[in-house]
Design a protein around this motif. Sequence first.
Motif, PDB file in Angstrom:
ATOM      1  N   ALA A 185      44.408  33.108  34.910  1.00  0.00           N
ATOM      2  CA  ALA A 185      43.862  31.755  34.856  1.00  0.00           C
ATOM      3  C   ALA A 185      43.153  31.587  33.518  1.00  0.00           C
ATOM      4  N   PRO A 186      43.056  30.350  33.028  1.00  0.00           N
ATOM      5  CA  PRO A 186      42.418  30.115  31.730  1.00  0.00           C
ATOM      6  C   PRO A 186      40.962  30.581  31.681  1.00  0.00           C
ATOM      7  N   VAL A 187      40.480  30.802  30.472  1.00  0.00           N
ATOM      8  CA  VAL A 187      39.108  31.211  30.227  1.00  0.00           C
ATOM      9  C   VAL A 187      38.159  30.160  30.791  1.00  0.00           C
ATOM     10  N   GLY A 188      37.087  30.598  31.416  1.00  0.00           N
ATOM     11  CA  GLY A 188      36.069  29.703  31.951  1.00  0.00           C
ATOM     12  C   GLY A 188      35.016  30.510  32.688  1.00  0.00           C
ATOM     13  N   GLU A 189      33.974  29.839  33.157  1.00  0.00           N
ATOM     14  CA  GLU A 189      32.928  30.520  33.908  1.00  0.00           C
ATOM     15  C   GLU A 189      33.494  31.211  35.146  1.00  0.00           C
ATOM     16  N   GLU A 190      34.379  30.519  35.856  1.00  0.00           N
ATOM     17  CA  GLU A 190      35.053  31.052  37.032  1.00  0.00           C
ATOM     18  C   GLU A 190      36.503  30.591  36.982  1.00  0.00           C
ATOM     19  N   PRO A 191      37.418  31.348  37.589  1.00  0.00           N
ATOM     20  CA  PRO A 191      38.811  30.888  37.611  1.00  0.00           C
ATOM     21  C   PRO A 191      38.937  29.647  38.500  1.00  0.00           C
ATOM     22  N   VAL A 192      39.807  28.729  38.107  1.00  0.00           N
ATOM     23  CA  VAL A 192      40.070  27.511  38.877  1.00  0.00           C
ATOM     24  C   VAL A 192      41.371  27.730  39.635  1.00  0.00           C
ATOM     25  N   SER A 193      41.311  27.663  40.969  1.00  0.00           N
ATOM     26  CA  SER A 193      42.476  28.020  41.778  1.00  0.00           C
ATOM     27  C   SER A 193      43.716  27.211  41.413  1.00  0.00           C
ATOM     28  N   CYS A 226      34.071  44.088  33.253  1.00  0.00           N
ATOM     29  CA  CYS A 226      34.757  43.600  34.445  1.00  0.00           C
ATOM     30  C   CYS A 226      33.850  42.648  35.225  1.00  0.00           C
ATOM     31  N   ASP A 227      34.251  41.402  35.324  1.00  0.00           N
ATOM     32  CA  ASP A 227      33.567  40.439  36.175  1.00  0.00           C
ATOM     33  C   ASP A 227      34.506  40.124  37.326  1.00  0.00           C
ATOM     34  N   GLU A 228      34.006  40.183  38.548  1.00  0.00           N
ATOM     35  CA  GLU A 228      34.839  39.898  39.712  1.00  0.00           C
ATOM     36  C   GLU A 228      34.541  38.508  40.248  1.00  0.00           C
ATOM     37  N   HIS A 229      35.573  37.871  40.773  1.00  0.00           N
ATOM     38  CA  HIS A 229      35.427  36.573  41.436  1.00  0.00           C
ATOM     39  C   HIS A 229      36.193  36.636  42.741  1.00  0.00           C
ATOM     40  N   PHE A 230      35.564  36.210  43.816  1.00  0.00           N
ATOM     41  CA  PHE A 230      36.212  36.179  45.117  1.00  0.00           C
ATOM     42  C   PHE A 230      36.385  34.727  45.535  1.00  0.00           C
ATOM     43  N   PHE A 231      37.646  34.307  45.712  1.00  0.00           N
ATOM     44  CA  PHE A 231      37.901  32.950  46.169  1.00  0.00           C
ATOM     45  C   PHE A 231      37.455  32.799  47.612  1.00  0.00           C
ATOM     46  N   LYS A 232      36.998  31.603  47.961  1.00  0.00           N
ATOM     47  CA  LYS A 232      36.638  31.301  49.351  1.00  0.00           C
ATOM     48  C   LYS A 232      37.911  31.251  50.183  1.00  0.00           C
ATOM     49  N   GLU A 233      37.773  31.464  51.482  1.00  0.00           N
ATOM     50  CA  GLU A 233      38.935  31.473  52.373  1.00  0.00           C
ATOM     51  C   GLU A 233      39.747  30.183  52.241  1.00  0.00           C
ATOM     52  N   GLU A 234      39.076  29.043  52.126  1.00  0.00           N
ATOM     53  CA  GLU A 234      39.800  27.778  52.016  1.00  0.00           C
ATOM     54  C   GLU A 234      40.466  27.594  50.654  1.00  0.00           C
ATOM     55  N   GLU A 235      40.211  28.493  49.714  1.00  0.00           N
ATOM     56  CA  GLU A 235      40.840  28.448  48.400  1.00  0.00           C
ATOM     57  C   GLU A 235      42.028  29.405  48.306  1.00  0.00           C
TER      58      GLU A 235
END
Length: 74
Positions: A3-11, A57-66
Motif C-alpha cells: 500500500a502507498p506510503v502514509g501514517e497507516e495503510p488504506v485498505s 518494522c511498524d505493524e498495522h492490524f486491520f479491523k475485522e470489518e476492514e
Amino acid sequence: VGAPVGEEPVSGLVRAFVTNGRQGINYHRGVWHHPVLTIEKRDDFLVVDRSGTGNNCDEHFFKEEERLVLAPHQ
C-alpha cells in the motif's frame, strides 16, 4: 501485497502483485507491505534488509470489518 506510503495503510489502496518467480522486488522506504507470500506449497526466498539502529518494522492490524479481499485485475 503493498500500500502507498502514509501514517497507516488504506485498505482501499492495497494491491497485490504476481511475479514470474525470477523477479526481485524493492520497496521504497515507508511503503506498507505484507511479508512475501507464495501460492505454492513450498518456495524459497532471499530477503535483503537494511542494518543499523532504529525501528525497522511498524505493524498495522486491520479491523475485522476492514477484511481485505483481493480480486483479480481484469
